[in-house]
Write an enzyme that holds these catalytic residues in place. Structure first.
Site, PDB file in Angstrom:
ATOM      1  N   TYR A  59     -19.002   1.167  12.493  1.00 60.89           N
ATOM      2  CA  TYR A  59     -18.440   2.421  12.997  1.00 60.89           C
ATOM      3  C   TYR A  59     -19.216   3.672  12.580  1.00 60.89           C
ATOM      4  CZ  TYR A  59     -16.038   2.037   8.471  1.00 60.89           C
ATOM      5  OH  TYR A  59     -15.741   1.863   7.157  1.00 60.89           O
ATOM      6  N   ASP A  66      -8.128  -2.618   9.012  1.00 62.79           N
ATOM      7  CA  ASP A  66      -7.636  -2.835   7.658  1.00 62.79           C
ATOM      8  C   ASP A  66      -8.479  -3.904   6.984  1.00 62.79           C
ATOM      9  OD1 ASP A  66      -6.069  -2.254   5.566  1.00 62.79           O
ATOM     10  OD2 ASP A  66      -4.252  -3.187   6.347  1.00 62.79           O
ATOM     11  N   LEU A  97     -11.285   9.057   4.184  1.00 69.29           N
ATOM     12  CA  LEU A  97     -10.719   9.921   5.221  1.00 69.29           C
ATOM     13  C   LEU A  97      -9.413  10.524   4.744  1.00 69.29           C
ATOM     14  CD1 LEU A  97     -11.197   7.455   8.194  1.00 69.29           C
ATOM     15  CD2 LEU A  97     -12.395   9.621   7.931  1.00 69.29           C
ATOM     16  N   LYS A 123      -8.242   2.119  13.093  1.00 66.85           N
ATOM     17  CA  LYS A 123      -8.567   2.106  11.666  1.00 66.85           C
ATOM     18  C   LYS A 123      -8.335   0.687  11.177  1.00 66.85           C
ATOM     19  CE  LYS A 123      -8.070   4.670   7.407  1.00 66.85           C
ATOM     20  NZ  LYS A 123      -7.928   3.588   6.440  1.00 66.85           N
ATOM     21  N   TYR A 171       1.906   2.295  -3.394  1.00 68.19           N
ATOM     22  CA  TYR A 171       0.748   2.811  -4.122  1.00 68.19           C
ATOM     23  C   TYR A 171       0.435   4.234  -3.658  1.00 68.19           C
ATOM     24  CZ  TYR A 171      -4.152   3.240  -5.543  1.00 68.19           C
ATOM     25  OH  TYR A 171      -5.332   3.680  -6.071  1.00 68.19           O
ATOM     26  N   ASP A 172       0.427   4.429  -2.324  1.00 62.02           N
ATOM     27  CA  ASP A 172       0.135   5.756  -1.774  1.00 62.02           C
ATOM     28  C   ASP A 172       1.100   6.802  -2.314  1.00 62.02           C
ATOM     29  OD1 ASP A 172      -1.913   4.701  -0.339  1.00 62.02           O
ATOM     30  OD2 ASP A 172      -0.843   4.627   1.574  1.00 62.02           O
ATOM     31  N   CYS A 177      34.183 -21.897   8.010  1.00 62.59           N
ATOM     32  CA  CYS A 177      35.323 -22.764   8.319  1.00 62.59           C
ATOM     33  C   CYS A 177      35.640 -23.756   7.215  1.00 62.59           C
ATOM     34  CB  CYS A 177      35.088 -23.495   9.636  1.00 62.59           C
ATOM     35  SG  CYS A 177      33.870 -24.814   9.517  1.00 62.59           S
ATOM     36  N   CYS A 204      34.651 -24.724  13.999  1.00 60.83           N
ATOM     37  CA  CYS A 204      34.080 -23.612  13.240  1.00 60.83           C
ATOM     38  C   CYS A 204      33.982 -22.364  14.118  1.00 60.83           C
ATOM     39  CB  CYS A 204      32.697 -23.999  12.724  1.00 60.83           C
ATOM     40  SG  CYS A 204      31.897 -22.669  11.812  1.00 60.83           S
ATOM     41  N   ASP A 252       0.815  -1.221   0.000  1.00 59.97           N
ATOM     42  CA  ASP A 252       0.000   0.000   0.000  1.00 59.97           C
ATOM     43  C   ASP A 252       0.845   1.266   0.000  1.00 59.97           C
ATOM     44  OD1 ASP A 252      -2.735  -1.186   2.120  1.00 59.97           O
ATOM     45  OD2 ASP A 252      -1.975  -1.804   0.174  1.00 59.97           O
ATOM     46  N   CYS A 299      26.680 -26.964   9.257  1.00 58.19           N
ATOM     47  CA  CYS A 299      28.124 -27.062   9.124  1.00 58.19           C
ATOM     48  C   CYS A 299      28.564 -28.161  10.081  1.00 58.19           C
ATOM     49  CB  CYS A 299      28.761 -25.727   9.506  1.00 58.19           C
ATOM     50  SG  CYS A 299      30.466 -25.870  10.070  1.00 58.19           S
ATOM     51  N   GLU A 342     -11.001   5.671  17.323  1.00 55.77           N
ATOM     52  CA  GLU A 342     -11.256   4.286  16.934  1.00 55.77           C
ATOM     53  C   GLU A 342     -10.058   3.727  16.180  1.00 55.77           C
ATOM     54  OE1 GLU A 342     -14.663   4.539  14.356  1.00 55.77           O
ATOM     55  OE2 GLU A 342     -15.807   5.722  15.787  1.00 55.77           O
ATOM     56  N   LYS A 375      -2.267   7.551  10.611  1.00 56.18           N
ATOM     57  CA  LYS A 375      -1.755   6.249  10.195  1.00 56.18           C
ATOM     58  C   LYS A 375      -0.470   5.864  10.939  1.00 56.18           C
ATOM     59  CE  LYS A 375      -2.656   5.010   6.103  1.00 56.18           C
ATOM     60  NZ  LYS A 375      -3.531   4.385   5.115  1.00 56.18           N
ATOM     61  N   ARG A 392     -18.256  -0.567  -0.686  1.00 58.87           N
ATOM     62  CA  ARG A 392     -18.162   0.868  -0.887  1.00 58.87           C
ATOM     63  C   ARG A 392     -18.085   1.221  -2.377  1.00 58.87           C
ATOM     64  NH1 ARG A 392     -13.455   4.022  -0.861  1.00 58.87           N
ATOM     65  NH2 ARG A 392     -13.892   6.229  -0.593  1.00 58.87           N
ATOM     66  N   GLU A 402     -16.709  -2.069   8.881  1.00 59.43           N
ATOM     67  CA  GLU A 402     -15.577  -2.671   8.182  1.00 59.43           C
ATOM     68  C   GLU A 402     -15.641  -4.182   8.310  1.00 59.43           C
ATOM     69  OE1 GLU A 402     -13.689  -0.391   6.742  1.00 59.43           O
ATOM     70  OE2 GLU A 402     -11.677  -1.218   6.421  1.00 59.43           O
ATOM     71  N   CYS A 462      30.963 -24.990   4.555  1.00 65.69           N
ATOM     72  CA  CYS A 462      30.660 -23.885   5.460  1.00 65.69           C
ATOM     73  C   CYS A 462      31.399 -22.620   5.009  1.00 65.69           C
ATOM     74  CB  CYS A 462      31.075 -24.258   6.879  1.00 65.69           C
ATOM     75  SG  CYS A 462      30.953 -22.880   8.035  1.00 65.69           S
ATOM     76  N   LYS A 487     -12.765  11.177  15.340  1.00 66.90           N
ATOM     77  CA  LYS A 487     -13.999  11.768  14.827  1.00 66.90           C
ATOM     78  C   LYS A 487     -14.545  12.739  15.863  1.00 66.90           C
ATOM     79  CE  LYS A 487     -15.070   7.453  12.450  1.00 66.90           C
ATOM     80  NZ  LYS A 487     -15.903   6.239  12.431  1.00 66.90           N
TER      81      LYS A 487
HETATM   82  S1  IVH Z   1     -15.112   6.230   9.095  1.00 70.81           S
HETATM   83  C1  IVH Z   1     -16.603   9.625   6.745  1.00 70.81           C
HETATM   84  N1  IVH Z   1     -14.020   4.616  10.840  1.00 70.81           N
HETATM   85  O1  IVH Z   1     -11.074   3.689   6.284  1.00 70.81           O
HETATM   86  C2  IVH Z   1     -15.955   8.553   7.496  1.00 70.81           C
HETATM   87  N2  IVH Z   1     -13.477   4.320   8.542  1.00 70.81           N
HETATM   88  O2  IVH Z   1     -10.071   5.922   4.692  1.00 70.81           O
HETATM   89  C3  IVH Z   1     -15.731   7.327   6.702  1.00 70.81           C
HETATM   90  N3  IVH Z   1     -11.952   2.468   8.102  1.00 70.81           N
HETATM   91  O3  IVH Z   1     -13.449   3.523   3.729  1.00 70.81           O
HETATM   92  C4  IVH Z   1     -15.148   6.187   7.346  1.00 70.81           C
HETATM   93  N4  IVH Z   1     -11.735   1.811  10.196  1.00 70.81           N
HETATM   94  O4  IVH Z   1     -12.893   1.371   5.005  1.00 70.81           O
HETATM   95  C5  IVH Z   1     -14.120   4.950   9.541  1.00 70.81           C
HETATM   96  N5  IVH Z   1     -13.135   3.232  12.481  1.00 70.81           N
HETATM   97  C6  IVH Z   1     -13.250   3.571  11.201  1.00 70.81           C
HETATM   98  C7  IVH Z   1     -12.558   2.881  10.185  1.00 70.81           C
HETATM   99  C8  IVH Z   1     -12.699   3.301   8.865  1.00 70.81           C
HETATM  100  C9  IVH Z   1     -11.398   1.587   8.931  1.00 70.81           C
HETATM  101  C10 IVH Z   1     -11.739   2.524   6.651  1.00 70.81           C
HETATM  102  C11 IVH Z   1     -13.008   2.486   5.841  1.00 70.81           C
HETATM  103  C12 IVH Z   1     -12.986   3.734   5.031  1.00 70.81           C
HETATM  104  C13 IVH Z   1     -11.542   4.096   5.029  1.00 70.81           C
HETATM  105  C14 IVH Z   1     -11.389   5.579   4.870  1.00 70.81           C
END
Ligand code: IVH
Length: 668
Positions: free
Chosen positions: A225, A117, A82, A115, A35-36, A411, A432, A32, A426, A113, A314, A136, A173, A408, A290
């Site tokens: 969530y 995966d 997010l 996050k 990619y990011d 030795c 050795c 990831d 060995c 909370e 993150k 989604r 999730e 080896c 949040k």
């Molecule tokens: S809230 C407007 N809460 O993160 C708020 N998302 O980057 C939308 N995710 O698509 C999401 N844990 O798949 C929220 N505790 C959490 C989360 C969470 C994982 C993921 C989710 C979302 C992505 C956003």
């Protein structure tokens, strides 16, 4: 400008390809973080050259088109993403923006909370019944995976209790817990089927299975969530209360959620969860903050695709890309040859990594790692970094598959492979230098003889200079001889001699462990010491007598017997004792207080205060036994938070399930 245009084009193609691999095939080519970075670079270029922005850019839509096979579901309320933050400073700025917009002087309450995966889903309940469940997708339109979501045990088909809105779209999730993932992969491997790279991809693959019967066999879970569209009903005024309401209706929420005030609270939460990240039963890639008040959330609103009232903080990526500079063979204490990848240094899991173990020759061949390869490195928690896999698409031409050396590398003695095992050793033994060095490092280590100041570098020097051949030579060292070593001052030489002298007062279990007898770890050393009471008795014991020691089987016993039958080993032991290495007498037999004698325990979930190791220790000390799975013979299942399926098994078998408090009473 022409250069930027060209680069933007390349980036878009590259990102589109990764999107396809990640979202459509569930089989990403790169981690990831890589990619990011591509997305970040594209965003930066588009910001600098707004004229290059076009509607088909991956920055203009959240990627991932619904697959053709599933029906599509329109999200009445878009599913947003997010904004990401990495540094503490980003959080300070986030909180400041929130307070400025709200024109608040004091601190803001945030719901914090993990996050998770996994994959975001939306489940629509009408009159309390699950009607539609969707992924989604691109945020506006997702795939109809209702049938698959229904197979997840933590998704209620009907809401519990009362007071829920007539229409309630619950969002959360879907993920796979690490243990479930590992078990599933082991089963797939046993059947010769393709395994999954990580829990997230496994969860994605399972949820987008066209055959719900297969989905049902996959250990998917969900945490809710938030909410989407709601009709007919009133909801509480705070996000934290909303989650409590969801919980009340039978919708599972994450147990690690906490309310915090201001930046200090947020950063404290981040550190606390970060410290526990590796031991959580599921994978997370950060935490989410949040704004708790829903009225404040409304006032703050959204920018483009992300809310202003939330942010993802993150953790450093646990997987990164790098290249293999070399593959070397390390010789361990017992002569085992371990292939090690020397890497282009890379920052992963919070540290810079330049070596990764490849475990053994079979693993090396299975992963087919070669010099010049681009590889994914993983470092999770404090676990040693490992090579996850090779990106074959990036292999340069003319690479050569490495082979096990016949001699080896240290030795030159023959290397022998044990039939049916993946270890190659060995055969040089004490000839050795590598084996001698590793034995000495083990001997001096903290849990063995605990010689302070005798680090790896000094051991290497001592062996290379011919000052030390075996452990007993340590006790004959003088400060003068030591001071001859490079980078060793008089003071540190004197200090080292003193700490070597101090290590002579030890315990029998430590001494036995320090000898490095094959397969004799700390626990076995302790058992041997307690059983025989003195070294002479152990040295004189027959194979059968050694096997009488609790938990010592024929292989360990044979190793012990062979060790003491070897003249050179006996000589070293005698010399050590001649140098006045000594220990107090050991009380043999079991202690009096054995409240758990004969009881068998199975552990599951996270206990509130005890670590797993502590609990296991207490059980063993109390005379009980710990096993891995619940059977009719199990006496107690000791369960903490997020227990696994063991609880259900216990219930069907009628085995007692106890919590930590009840366990403490048993031990007392
Ligand atoms: S809230 C407007 N809460 O993160 C708020 N998302 O980057 C939308 N995710 O698509 C999401 N844990 O798949 C929220 N505790 C959490 C989360 C969470 C994982 C993921 C989710 C979302 C992505 C956003």
């Amino acid at each position: 400008m022409a250069g930027a245009r060209e680069r933007v084009k390349v980036l878009r193609e590259e990102i589109a390809r990764h999107d396809f691999r990640y979202y459509v095939q569930d089989d990403p080519e790169v981690p990831d973080a890589e990619y990011d970075r591509l997305v970040q670079e594209l965003k930066a270029l588009e910001a600098a050259h707004p004229e290059l922005v076009s509607s088909d850019s991956p920055t203009q839509r959240v990627s991932g088109a619904p697959a053709r096979e599933f029906g599509s579901v329109e999200h009445r309320v878009p599913m947003l993403s997010l904004d990401n933050a990495f540094a503490d400073e980003d959080i300070v700025n986030f909180d400041r923006r929130v307070r400025e917009r709200l024109e608040i002087e004091g601190s803001v309450a945030y719901n914090c909370e993990p996050k998770l995966d996994g994959l975001a889903v939306a489940l629509r309940y009408e009159d309390g019944e699950l009607r539609v469940g969707a992924t989604r997708g691109d945020g506006l339109k997702g795939e109809d995976v209702t049938v698959n979501l229904r197979t997840i045990k933590s998704v209620p088909l009907k809401l519990r209790g009362r007071g829920y809105p007539r229409v309630l779209e619950a969002r959360g999730e879907v993920f796979m817990a690490v243990r479930g993932f590992e078990r599933m992969n082991a089963e797939l491997e046993a059947r010769g089927e393709k395994t999954f790279v990580n829990p997230r991809n496994a969860a994605a693959g399972a949820l987008r299975q066209l055959d719900p019967r297969i989905t049902a066999t996959r250990p998917l879970e969900i945490f809710f969530y938030g909410i989407g569209a709601v009709d007919g009903g009133t909801l509480p005024g705070r996000h934290s209360e909303l989650l409590a309401a969801l919980r009340g209706w039978g919708l599972r929420t994450c147990p690690e959620i906490e309310l915090q005030e201001g930046v200090v609270g947020l950063l404290g939460y981040y550190r606390q969860i970060g410290a526990r990240r590796a031991s959580l039963p599921y994978q997370i890639d950060g935490v989410v903050y949040k704004v708790d008040s829903l009225a404040q959330q409304r006032d703050l609103g959204f920018v483009a695709r992300a809310p202003r009232w939330a942010i993802a903080h993150k953790f450093p990526a646990e997987e990164e890309l790098t290249t293999v500079r070399d593959i070397e063979w390390q010789v361990g204490r017992t002569g085992a040859l371990t292939p090690v990848a020397r890497l282009e240094p890379v920052f992963v899991g919070g540290v810079t990594v330049s070596n990764a173990t490849l475990h053994n020759v079979d693993e090396l061949h299975r992963k087919d790692v070669r010099v010049g390869d681009t590889v994914i490195i993983r470092r999770a928690g404090d676990v040693i970094p490992e090579v996850v896999r090779v990106i074959e698409e990036r292999r340069p031409p003319n690479t050569i598959a490495p082979t096990l050396p016949s001699h080896c590398p240290v030795c030159g003695s023959d290397v022998r492979r044990v039939e049916g095992e993946s270890v190659a050793r060995c055969t040089g033994g004490l000839v050795c230098p590598a084996q001698r060095k590793e034995s000495l490092k083990h001997f001096a280590s903290r849990r063995a003889m605990d010689v302070e100041g005798l680090g790896d570098k000094v051991v290497d020097q001592l062996v290379d200079a011919g000052l030390v051949h075996d452990a007993s030579d340590l006790y004959g060292l003088t400060a003068e001889r030591l001071a001859e070593l490079e980078r060793m001052g008089e003071k540190s030489a004197a200090k080292l001699v003193a700490s070597i002298a101090k290590s002579r007062d030890t315990t029998l279990p430590r001494f036995l462990f320090a000898l490095g007898i094959p397969n004799v770890g700390e626990a076995t050393a302790l058992a041997l010491a307690e059983h025989f009471g003195e070294l002479a008795a152990l040295q004189a014991a027959t194979l059968e007598q050694i096997m009488e020691v609790p938990d010592v089987g024929p292989i360990v016993a044979a190793g012990v017997r062979e060790f003491f039958d070897e003249g050179r080993n006996r000589e070293v032991v005698d010399k050590l004792i001649g140098h006045a290495v000594r220990w107090p007498a050991v009380a043999t037999g079991r202690s009096e207080h054995q409240p758990l004698a004969g009881k068998t325990f199975v552990l599951t979930g996270t206990l509130p205060t005890l670590s797993r190791a502590d609990a296991e220790d207490m059980i063993r000390k109390g005379g009980g036994k710990v096993t891995g799975s619940v059977t009719k013979k199990t006496d107690y299942v000791l369960a903490g938070e997020n227990p696994g399926s063991k609880i259900e098994k216990a219930r069907t078998l009628g085995v007692s399930v106890i919590d930590e408090a009840a366990f403490a009473r048993l031990v007392d």
